[in-house]
Design a protein around this motif. Structure first.
Motif, PDB file in Angstrom:
ATOM      1  N   ASP A  61       0.817  -1.213   0.000  1.00 16.60           N
ATOM      2  CA  ASP A  61       0.000   0.000   0.000  1.00 16.60           C
ATOM      3  C   ASP A  61       0.850   1.261   0.000  1.00 16.60           C
ATOM      4  OD1 ASP A  61      -2.476   1.063  -0.193  1.00 16.60           O
ATOM      5  OD2 ASP A  61      -2.851   1.133   1.948  1.00 16.60           O
ATOM      6  N   GLU A  93      -6.582   7.022  -4.343  1.00 14.91           N
ATOM      7  CA  GLU A  93      -7.364   5.826  -4.656  1.00 14.91           C
ATOM      8  C   GLU A  93      -7.918   5.885  -6.078  1.00 14.91           C
ATOM      9  OE1 GLU A  93     -10.895   3.066  -2.671  1.00 14.91           O
ATOM     10  OE2 GLU A  93     -10.259   4.936  -1.719  1.00 14.91           O
ATOM     11  N   GLY A 202     -14.536   4.599  -2.922  1.00 16.11           N
ATOM     12  CA  GLY A 202     -13.422   5.521  -2.826  1.00 16.11           C
ATOM     13  C   GLY A 202     -13.656   6.882  -3.432  1.00 16.11           C
ATOM     14  N   TYR A 279      -9.501   6.571   2.391  1.00 15.55           N
ATOM     15  CA  TYR A 279      -8.681   5.771   1.483  1.00 15.55           C
ATOM     16  C   TYR A 279      -8.904   4.302   1.794  1.00 15.55           C
ATOM     17  CZ  TYR A 279      -4.492   3.874  -0.777  1.00 15.55           C
ATOM     18  OH  TYR A 279      -3.632   3.143  -1.555  1.00 15.55           O
ATOM     19  N   LYS A 280      -9.498   3.596   0.842  1.00 15.25           N
ATOM     20  CA  LYS A 280      -9.786   2.166   0.968  1.00 15.25           C
ATOM     21  C   LYS A 280     -10.569   1.868   2.247  1.00 15.25           C
ATOM     22  CE  LYS A 280      -6.001   0.531  -1.913  1.00 15.25           C
ATOM     23  NZ  LYS A 280      -4.847  -0.386  -2.054  1.00 15.25           N
TER      24      LYS A 280
END
Length: 301
Positions: A61, A93, A202, A279-280
């Motif tokens: 990541d 993202e 996202g 984010y995610k």
């Protein structure tokens, strides 16, 4: 006399050596950009971090941005070809999703530079995909003088005529135009677009968090990349509300908060302000300000 010369030479040597070593250290030290510097559009390439496979803790990541040109804020300088780590954000993202759907990874990036523990990062806010286009080949064939057509100039009193090709493209006034149907079609397209956006992950918008009291949680223990283990837990101040934890992104405000927390055994309270991004599925906070709050024993830690 000889002793005086020896003592003076030693004193000169002791005074000069630190200056020379200090100048060498200054030259070797990286020229970092200042925290908060706005990047209005720099070209580069999105690359995956080399340490992802070596350190599975980061779950593949970590992403970086390789610069195509120098980036400077007037004092600091990052040379072309250098890579700056990208911080988690909703824009990152979207950027990763776009890179997975196209062959190239070249982008024009906008965002904000942060500085944390003698290292620069970029917090992305927008991006534009870049593609290389081929220049059309210029035809070398030259027209003969006979093939060249000269424009015909009509007399000023001639009747203005419209070419037949343009007349065929003009709408027929007799049939009329149903503007209501056109507006309904636009409304349907807008609803479909909004529904499609809502279904994509996202794409949540960032927002600003202002003057919220939060408890500081630092589980990094000074490790490299430890900012991923630091968070603020929003304080409900006695109300029965679910605790919201925001992971903190590296910046100077975070470094100062960690410095204050290191001097105290208990978790400190801060009044914070910053940008919240997703984010995610996880929420992160780019800290802008953190002011310590003194409870005077009224609120237990």
């Amino acid at each position: 006399m000889g002793k005086r010369l020896t003592i003076s030479s030693l004193a000169f040597f002791i005074s000069v050596v630190p200056i020379v070593s200090g100048s060498r250290a200054a030259k070797s030290a990286p020229m970092l950009l200042r925290d908060g510097f706005a990047v209005t559009g720099v070209d580069g390439r999105l690359v995956i971090h080399d340490g992802n496979e070596a350190n599975p803790k980061f779950s593949f990541d970590r992403w970086s941005f390789e610069l195509d040109s120098d980036l400077s804020d007037g004092r600091g300088l990052v040379k072309a070809g250098a890579s700056l780590e990208l911080l988690p954000s909703s824009a990152l993202e979207k950027m990763i999703a776009d890179a997975n759907n196209r062959t190239g990874t070249s982008y024009r990036l906008g965002g904000r530079v942060t500085r944390y523990r003698a290292k620069n990062f970029i917090y992305p806010t927008y991006f534009l995909p870049l593609t290389k286009t081929k220049k059309p080949l210029s035809s070398t064939s030259q027209k003969s003088p006979q093939q060249e057509t000269r424009p015909t100039i009509n007399e000023p009193n001639d009747v203005l005529t419209i070419p037949k090709e343009l007349i065929e493209k003009l709408p027929d006034r007799k049939k009329g135009t149903d503007y209501r149907k056109r507006q309904e079609g636009k409304a349907i397209k807008t609803k479909l677009a909004e529904g499609g956006r809502a279904g994509k992950p996202g794409l949540k918008q960032d927002f600003i968090l202002v003057d919220r009291t939060a408890l500081f949680r630092d589980m990094s223990e000074g490790a490299e990349g430890g900012w991923r283990e630091v968070s603020f837990v929003l304080d409900a101040l006695g109300r029965t509300e679910a605790k919201i934890s925001l992971r903190l992104l590296p910046c100077q405000a975070l470094e100062q908060a960690q410095h204050e927390q290191s001097a105290e055994p208990d978790a400190l309270r801060f009044k914070i302000a910053g940008i919240v991004t997703t984010y995610k599925g996880k929420q992160y906070l780019l800290l802008q300000r953190a002011t310590r709050v003194y409870s005077h024993g009224n609120f237990p830690g």
